[in-house]
Scaffold this motif. Structure first.
Motif, PDB file in Angstrom:
ATOM      1  N   ALA A  94      45.594  54.851  51.254  1.00 29.86           N
ATOM      2  CA  ALA A  94      45.645  56.112  52.000  1.00 29.86           C
ATOM      3  C   ALA A  94      47.091  56.604  52.094  1.00 29.86           C
ATOM      4  CB  ALA A  94      45.045  55.930  53.387  1.00 29.86           C
ATOM      5  N   GLN A  95      48.002  55.633  52.291  1.00 27.37           N
ATOM      6  CA  GLN A  95      49.416  55.991  52.374  1.00 27.37           C
ATOM      7  C   GLN A  95      49.895  56.590  51.051  1.00 27.37           C
ATOM      8  OE1 GLN A  95      51.930  52.646  53.344  1.00 27.37           O
ATOM      9  NE2 GLN A  95      53.772  53.909  53.300  1.00 27.37           N
ATOM     10  N   CYS A  96      49.468  55.975  49.945  1.00 27.94           N
ATOM     11  CA  CYS A  96      49.843  56.480  48.624  1.00 27.94           C
ATOM     12  C   CYS A  96      49.266  57.861  48.365  1.00 27.94           C
ATOM     13  CB  CYS A  96      49.372  55.539  47.520  1.00 27.94           C
ATOM     14  SG  CYS A  96      50.231  53.963  47.520  1.00 27.94           S
ATOM     15  N   ALA A  97      48.137  58.158  49.001  1.00 25.08           N
ATOM     16  CA  ALA A  97      47.465  59.434  48.760  1.00 25.08           C
ATOM     17  C   ALA A  97      48.098  60.575  49.546  1.00 25.08           C
ATOM     18  CB  ALA A  97      45.985  59.325  49.101  1.00 25.08           C
ATOM     19  N   GLN A  98      49.123  60.250  50.356  1.00 24.68           N
ATOM     20  CA  GLN A  98      49.802  61.325  51.084  1.00 24.68           C
ATOM     21  C   GLN A  98      50.808  61.990  50.163  1.00 24.68           C
ATOM     22  OE1 GLN A  98      51.284  60.511  54.933  1.00 24.68           O
ATOM     23  NE2 GLN A  98      49.215  60.376  55.709  1.00 24.68           N
ATOM     24  N   LYS A 133      59.236  54.052  46.208  1.00 22.24           N
ATOM     25  CA  LYS A 133      58.358  53.132  45.500  1.00 22.24           C
ATOM     26  C   LYS A 133      57.879  52.042  46.462  1.00 22.24           C
ATOM     27  CE  LYS A 133      60.275  54.778  41.435  1.00 22.24           C
ATOM     28  NZ  LYS A 133      60.488  56.000  42.238  1.00 22.24           N
ATOM     29  N   ILE A 134      56.576  51.997  46.625  1.00 21.20           N
ATOM     30  CA  ILE A 134      56.019  51.004  47.550  1.00 21.20           C
ATOM     31  C   ILE A 134      54.925  50.209  46.843  1.00 21.20           C
ATOM     32  CG2 ILE A 134      56.565  52.182  49.721  1.00 21.20           C
ATOM     33  CD1 ILE A 134      53.765  53.389  49.673  1.00 21.20           C
ATOM     34  N   GLY A 135      54.689  49.008  47.350  1.00 23.26           N
ATOM     35  CA  GLY A 135      53.696  48.161  46.714  1.00 23.26           C
ATOM     36  C   GLY A 135      52.931  47.326  47.726  1.00 23.26           C
ATOM     37  N   TYR A 136      51.885  46.697  47.252  1.00 28.53           N
ATOM     38  CA  TYR A 136      51.036  45.854  48.094  1.00 28.53           C
ATOM     39  C   TYR A 136      50.584  44.674  47.245  1.00 28.53           C
ATOM     40  CZ  TYR A 136      47.140  44.458  51.099  1.00 28.53           C
ATOM     41  OH  TYR A 136      46.283  43.756  51.892  1.00 28.53           O
ATOM     42  N   ASP A 137      50.830  43.479  47.744  1.00 27.63           N
ATOM     43  CA  ASP A 137      50.447  42.273  46.998  1.00 27.63           C
ATOM     44  C   ASP A 137      48.969  42.005  47.228  1.00 27.63           C
ATOM     45  OD1 ASP A 137      50.173  39.855  45.770  1.00 27.63           O
ATOM     46  OD2 ASP A 137      51.786  38.839  46.886  1.00 27.63           O
ATOM     47  N   GLN A 144      37.772  47.743  49.328  1.00 25.76           N
ATOM     48  CA  GLN A 144      36.516  47.766  50.094  1.00 25.76           C
ATOM     49  C   GLN A 144      36.448  46.611  51.095  1.00 25.76           C
ATOM     50  OE1 GLN A 144      33.376  47.869  47.173  1.00 25.76           O
ATOM     51  NE2 GLN A 144      34.063  49.863  46.414  1.00 25.76           N
ATOM     52  N   SER A 145      37.068  45.491  50.706  1.00 29.23           N
ATOM     53  CA  SER A 145      36.998  44.334  51.605  1.00 29.23           C
ATOM     54  C   SER A 145      38.358  43.989  52.207  1.00 29.23           C
ATOM     55  CB  SER A 145      36.433  43.132  50.832  1.00 29.23           C
ATOM     56  OG  SER A 145      37.192  42.940  49.656  1.00 29.23           O
ATOM     57  N   ASP A 146      39.352  44.845  51.962  1.00 33.02           N
ATOM     58  CA  ASP A 146      40.701  44.572  52.468  1.00 33.02           C
ATOM     59  C   ASP A 146      41.224  45.830  53.163  1.00 33.02           C
ATOM     60  OD1 ASP A 146      43.380  44.189  52.916  1.00 33.02           O
ATOM     61  OD2 ASP A 146      43.798  43.310  50.947  1.00 33.02           O
ATOM     62  N   PRO A 147      41.070  45.900  54.486  1.00 32.00           N
ATOM     63  CA  PRO A 147      41.464  47.113  55.229  1.00 32.00           C
ATOM     64  C   PRO A 147      42.944  47.454  55.049  1.00 32.00           C
ATOM     65  CG  PRO A 147      40.372  45.517  56.666  1.00 32.00           C
ATOM     66  CD  PRO A 147      40.547  44.839  55.362  1.00 32.00           C
ATOM     67  N   ASP A 148      43.806  46.419  54.918  1.00 29.67           N
ATOM     68  CA  ASP A 148      45.224  46.705  54.733  1.00 29.67           C
ATOM     69  C   ASP A 148      45.472  47.425  53.413  1.00 29.67           C
ATOM     70  OD1 ASP A 148      45.765  45.565  57.106  1.00 29.67           O
ATOM     71  OD2 ASP A 148      46.424  43.625  56.289  1.00 29.67           O
ATOM     72  N   LEU A 149      44.747  46.976  52.375  1.00 32.85           N
ATOM     73  CA  LEU A 149      44.892  47.617  51.067  1.00 32.85           C
ATOM     74  C   LEU A 149      44.338  49.045  51.126  1.00 32.85           C
ATOM     75  CD1 LEU A 149      45.687  47.592  48.127  1.00 32.85           C
ATOM     76  CD2 LEU A 149      43.574  46.394  47.574  1.00 32.85           C
ATOM     77  N   ALA A 150      43.237  49.210  51.838  1.00 28.76           N
ATOM     78  CA  ALA A 150      42.676  50.560  51.996  1.00 28.76           C
ATOM     79  C   ALA A 150      43.694  51.460  52.693  1.00 28.76           C
ATOM     80  CB  ALA A 150      41.382  50.499  52.803  1.00 28.76           C
ATOM     81  N   ALA A 151      44.376  50.931  53.680  1.00 33.82           N
ATOM     82  CA  ALA A 151      45.396  51.703  54.384  1.00 33.82           C
ATOM     83  C   ALA A 151      46.559  52.027  53.454  1.00 33.82           C
ATOM     84  CB  ALA A 151      45.904  50.922  55.600  1.00 33.82           C
ATOM     85  N   PHE A 152      46.909  51.045  52.614  1.00 36.15           N
ATOM     86  CA  PHE A 152      47.982  51.267  51.640  1.00 36.15           C
ATOM     87  C   PHE A 152      47.612  52.395  50.683  1.00 36.15           C
ATOM     88  CE2 PHE A 152      49.791  50.501  47.422  1.00 36.15           C
ATOM     89  CZ  PHE A 152      51.141  50.516  47.725  1.00 36.15           C
ATOM     90  N   THR A 184      41.897  48.135  42.264  1.00 38.37           N
ATOM     91  CA  THR A 184      42.412  48.407  43.608  1.00 38.37           C
ATOM     92  C   THR A 184      41.308  48.951  44.505  1.00 38.37           C
ATOM     93  OG1 THR A 184      44.414  49.111  42.451  1.00 38.37           O
ATOM     94  CG2 THR A 184      44.357  49.424  44.839  1.00 38.37           C
ATOM     95  N   GLN A 185      40.546  49.892  43.951  1.00 35.66           N
ATOM     96  CA  GLN A 185      39.464  50.496  44.742  1.00 35.66           C
ATOM     97  C   GLN A 185      38.465  49.425  45.176  1.00 35.66           C
ATOM     98  OE1 GLN A 185      37.701  54.118  43.308  1.00 35.66           O
ATOM     99  NE2 GLN A 185      39.496  54.637  42.087  1.00 35.66           N
TER     100      GLN A 185
END
Length: 871
Positions: free
Chosen positions: A291-295, A308-312, A281-289, A276-277
């Motif tokens: 960050a959301q999980c880190a809240q 429960k949230i996810g990202y494809d 790096q190359s997927d800003p949406d995933l990076a945002a996801f 995921t990490q």
RNA sequence: GCCCGCGUGGUGGAAUUGGUAGACACGAGGGACUUAAAAUCCCUUUCCUGUAUCAGGAGUGCCGGUUCGAGCCCGGCCGCGGGCACCA
């Protein structure tokens, strides 16, 4: 009229006499000779400044055990000290500007004075506080030995980060995902921290639970669940097509349900997974996801309760059993990096979390387990809830099925049991080289780093050239600096102008001290060994393990597990001689003292003493404002629902307080503190005193023997002594106290029997004084002296019981007809069942209940009951 | 959410672990002693019904089961509490 017993005068007097006699000092192994040893220990207190009744209950229990053991001829070690590091001292420093050390030692002095008033049989000669440099220096030495042994390492892990205060927060400082002071939304942040390899001992910590036969079952169960051994399959899902660079092998997952492999619907990896990490790096949406999980906080409860949230990720892997089929790879916040491999395959049909996730993101659901057993039998043909079994389609499922069953929709595995399916799956995956069976533990390594001042400094130095260098043993202890400031948030050790600057012990260049301190659970993980002896390994070996440990259930998992780890690690570095590694051979977990909570309208918690109850309403005494009465909770500093025992001791004496906290509730159960009942205990104390007063004035006149009355008194005394003895041994102090009540009532009645029973009363009273000693030691001394007995009752042996006085030759049996009690029958204890049956059937009271019925069967349980079955 | 407990009169609780449910205590009510009060002592105190020192029925959070017999064992619910890795 007899004189009243005045605890305010008597109690200090007896305590002084005990102190002069040095009565409670543990003997050295040599002094003790043949006497067996008994190490009785209560969990030492955090020096909050005041004792509360929870402490009184805890220490009164330990004292009953210690005094009883002493009377039984044991060489008793019963020490006390202070669990003195921790956050409240830093909070006090921030709120009131007082130095944590000063605050702590002042609290210790205040609490020690309160302790003395309780009349506990403590050996104070071994006292220490964990914040004494002497103690934590020794702890630093242990840390370095563990480090050398490879039991300590560093790795990145998450902390609660307050972005406003720029500081690390404890879980209890995170409230609803926000920092308690700043109110800012807390973020999870990675920090390199120190860890103990507790997982090294996971299997042994689990196995040895079975040998701890004097531990409560529930504690062993909780620890076993915490360690969480599970057998499963670790395997690789290979990419369908090209995978990202550096992840050529595919995705490594761990599962405990390999049997459901055919029902795999998607792969879920942790937001913190390297994959995921990398992708982020190359997927800003995933990076945002991410960050959301880190809240939100890092606690397990926070994580589990989060939506429960996810990202494809868009990546796909090949299904290992179904050629041509591929599965999507998702990142999901319910997958934890710390467990297994940080990645799973999801089978939504048979895992509720996967199921909810699949429904939310419209992922396929394929049932692969056909229910058997109760679930299948109960389901009728028309039961819509099990439509999916007939149709074989997950579309009809309303929830995941996790019960027993046989496989379906699984090709050649169909009709196998779940267990057989697991074996076949593991074999299949190892045959094709994708995976292997694997034992996994839920237990994680113990993160011991804290970014705080008031703890034991971690004794290492960071050198730019040599890396991490242990502080040489001769330089220990690494002392905390006294001149610290709490003006800035964060760790004062980092802000200190000089403390961390040092030179490398290895190369001599400029270097920096580690500024993390140790988790305070370290301090309480080996203090029992320090009490046994600070320096003498033989004396340590003599006293350890602790024979009876007493403390709150709230420590059932963490503290007790960490202590079990420490004693193993200490054994393995040669610091303690405990072959099986178990520090506590007997454990008793007392229930908590609870109390209603009170909250003012402005949100302040109020102490019970600040609140007055008027009928249904609660009023704050100082302001007259209405107070919200909250739920009954564990007494805690934060909720202020604590009760100060000093007031009770001042009014009624320590014996009354001790008696009261032990008298009503069974020790293992929670007790809700109420003021009511203390007067009763005080009255009872006077009632006992009255018995001894009456005996001290012998009546004149001729003595007519009363053999029958005397025998009854003697029987009662010996039976009660026996009852108190076993009740103490079985931790049923409330039952012991009930037996003493009976005993006292009987002795009181015996005062009417005249001078012919005087000798029996004297014997009974002398036994009573000794049985009372563990509970009301001051009163017992006074009573003992009143009888004119030699020496101190605290040093006296437990009374001998004459077995002949315990046996009854007759017994009264309840007689039941069809399970309902209709009469009773007194028979000889030696009566044979056939005689008892005949006598029971002849009872006239039974006639109406047997009329018109045939006696089908008569159950005679000798000494217990007779039940006549009639239809 | 997950793991572990607990649930019995007005109250805290007892019940030799499947064998007389409510020991012992608190509280309440009544009585004795006392000029009075405090203190002390005695009696009553699970609920319902009746012909009321007696007899019958019900009863251990709720529903069901096993058993001659269940507060205790089994299954399912409800409620409360503890722990969940940085409170100690």
């Amino acid at each position: 009229m007899s004189e009243r017993y005045d605890p305010q005068v008597a109690e200090p007097k007896w305590r002084e006499i005990w102190a002069k006699a040095d009565l409670f000092r543990a003997l050295s192994p040599q002094e003790a000779g043949d006497a067996p040893k008994a190490y009785v220990l209560e969990m030492f207190p955090y020096p909050s400044g005041r004792l509360h009744v929870g402490h009184v209950r805890n220490y009164a229990m330990g004292d009953v055990v210690a005094r009883h053991k002493k009377a039984k001829g044991y060489n008793v070690l019963h020490p006390m000290g202070w669990d003195a590091f921790g956050m409240p001292a830093e909070n006090a420093a921030m709120e009131r500007g007082v130095h944590p050390g000063e605050w702590t030692y002042a609290n210790i002095a205040a609490m020690k004075a309160q302790f003395h008033k309780l009349g506990l049989s403590l050996d104070w000669s071994r006292e220490f506080a964990t914040c004494d440099p002497d103690y934590y220096g020794e702890q630093q030495r242990l840390f370095l030995k563990f480090l050398e042994k490879g039991l300590v390492y560093r790795k990145a892990s998450k902390v609660n980060w307050d972005p406003v205060d720029q500081t690390v927060l404890a879980n209890e400082q995170v409230i609803d995902g926000r920092g308690w002071r700043s109110g800012a939304v807390v973020e999870q942040r990675d920090l390199t921290q120190w860890f103990f390899r507790i997982t090294e001992y996971a299997q042994d910590l689990l196995d040895k639970l079975e040998t701890l036969d004097r531990w409560p079952e529930k504690v062993s169960t909780m620890q076993a669940n915490w360690i969480g051994r599970s057998e499963g399959l670790q395997m690789r899902f290979e990419w369908a097509g090209d995978g990202p660079a550096g992840f050529d092998g595919g995705v490594e997952i761990f599962t405990t349900r390999p049997d459901t492999l055919h029902g795999a619907s998607f792969i879920a990896v942790s937001p913190d997974h390297p994959l995921t990490q990398h992708l982020a790096q190359s997927d800003p949406d995933l990076a945002a996801f991410r960050a959301q999980c880190a809240q939100g906080g890092t606690s397990e409860a926070d994580i589990e309760k989060a939506e429960k949230i996810g990202y494809d990720t868009g990546l796909r892997v090949a299904h290992p059993l179904r050629p041509g089929e591929t599965l999507p790879v998702w990142t999901a916040n319910f997958v934890l990096m710390g467990y297994g491999t940080g990645a799973i395959f999801a089978c939504p049909a048979h895992d509720q979390r996967d199921f909810e996730f699949a429904r939310k993101y419209a992922l396929p659901i394929l049932p692969v387990v056909r229910p058997t057993g109760a679930a299948a039998e109960e389901a009728s043909e028309t039961d819509a809830g099990l439509d999916w079994v007939r149709t074989g389609s997950g579309a009809h499922m309303s929830e995941a099925y996790t019960g027993p069953g046989t496989l379906m929709n699984s090709g050649s595995w169909d009709d196998l049991s779940i267990d057989a399916g697991k074996k076949v799956a593991i074999k299949a995956m190892s045959d094709c080289g994708l995976g292997a069976g694997k034992v996994n533990f839920r237990l994680r390594d113990w993160g011991v780093s804290r970014q705080r001042y008031w703890g034991c400094p971690i004794p290492v130095i960071h050198c730019p050239d040599c890396g991490i260098v242990p502080v040489p043993e001769g330089d220990l202890p690494v002392r905390l600096p006294d001149d610290v400031s709490f003006d800035k948030p964060g760790n004062p050790l980092v802000h200190h102008p000089r403390w961390k600057s040092t030179t490398c012990p290895s190369c001599g260049h400029d270097a920096e001290r580690e500024t993390d301190t140790l988790d305070t659970f370290n301090d309480s993980s080996w203090y029992f060994a320090r009490f046994a002896s600070a320096t003498d390994m033989e004396e340590r070996a003599y006293w350890l393990p602790v024979d009876q440990y007493v403390g709150g259930v709230e420590h059932a998992v963490l503290h007790l597990l960490y202590a079990r780890f420490f004693s193993r690690a200490m054994r393995d570095v040669g610091e303690v001689d405990l072959p099986d590694g178990e520090p506590f051979s007997g454990l008793f977990t007392q229930g908590m003292v609870t109390h209603a909570t009170f909250k003012a309208a402005d949100g302040r918690w109020l102490q019970p003493a600040e609140v007055e109850i008027r009928g249904a309403a609660a009023i704050e005494k100082a302001t007259g404002a209405t107070v919200e009465v909250g739920p009954v909770e564990k007494m805690s500093k934060s909720k202020k629902n604590t009760v100060d025992p000093d007031a009770i001791i001042a009014a009624y004496g320590a014996d009354t307080a001790r008696w009261f906290v032990l008298s009503d509730s069974p020790p293992e159960r929670d007790v809700e503190w109420t003021q009511a009942g203390v007067e009763g205990a005080a009255r009872f104390m006077q009632r006992i005193w009255g018995l001894f007063e009456a005996l001290s004035h012998p009546a004149g006149g001729p003595v007519a023997e009363n053999d029958a009355g005397a025998l009854e008194i003697r029987r009662a005394a010996h039976k009660a002594t026996q009852a108190v003895d076993t009740a103490i041994e079985e931790f049923r102090f409330n039952s012991a106290i009930a037996a003493i009540h009976d005993w006292v009532n009987q002795l009181k009645k015996a005062e009417q029997l005249g001078p012919g029973v005087r000798d029996a009363r004297l014997e009974s009273a002398s036994m009573l004084a000794r049985c009372l000693t563990p509970f009301m030691p001051h009163l017992a001394e006074a009573c003992w002296a009143k009888l004119g007995q030699e020496g101190l009752v605290s040093a006296a042996a437990w009374p001998e019981v004459e077995p002949a006085l315990l046996v009854e030759d007759t017994v009264t049996l309840p007689i039941q007809v069809n399970g309902k009690r209709r009469s009773e029958l007194t028979v000889s204890k030696a009566a044979v069942p056939t005689e008892v049956e005949a006598a029971a059937l002849a009872l006239p009271e039974l006639k109406p209940h047997l009329e018109g019925k045939a006696v089908k069967k008569v159950i005679v349980v000798p000494g217990r009951i007779v039940n006549i079955v009639a239809v």
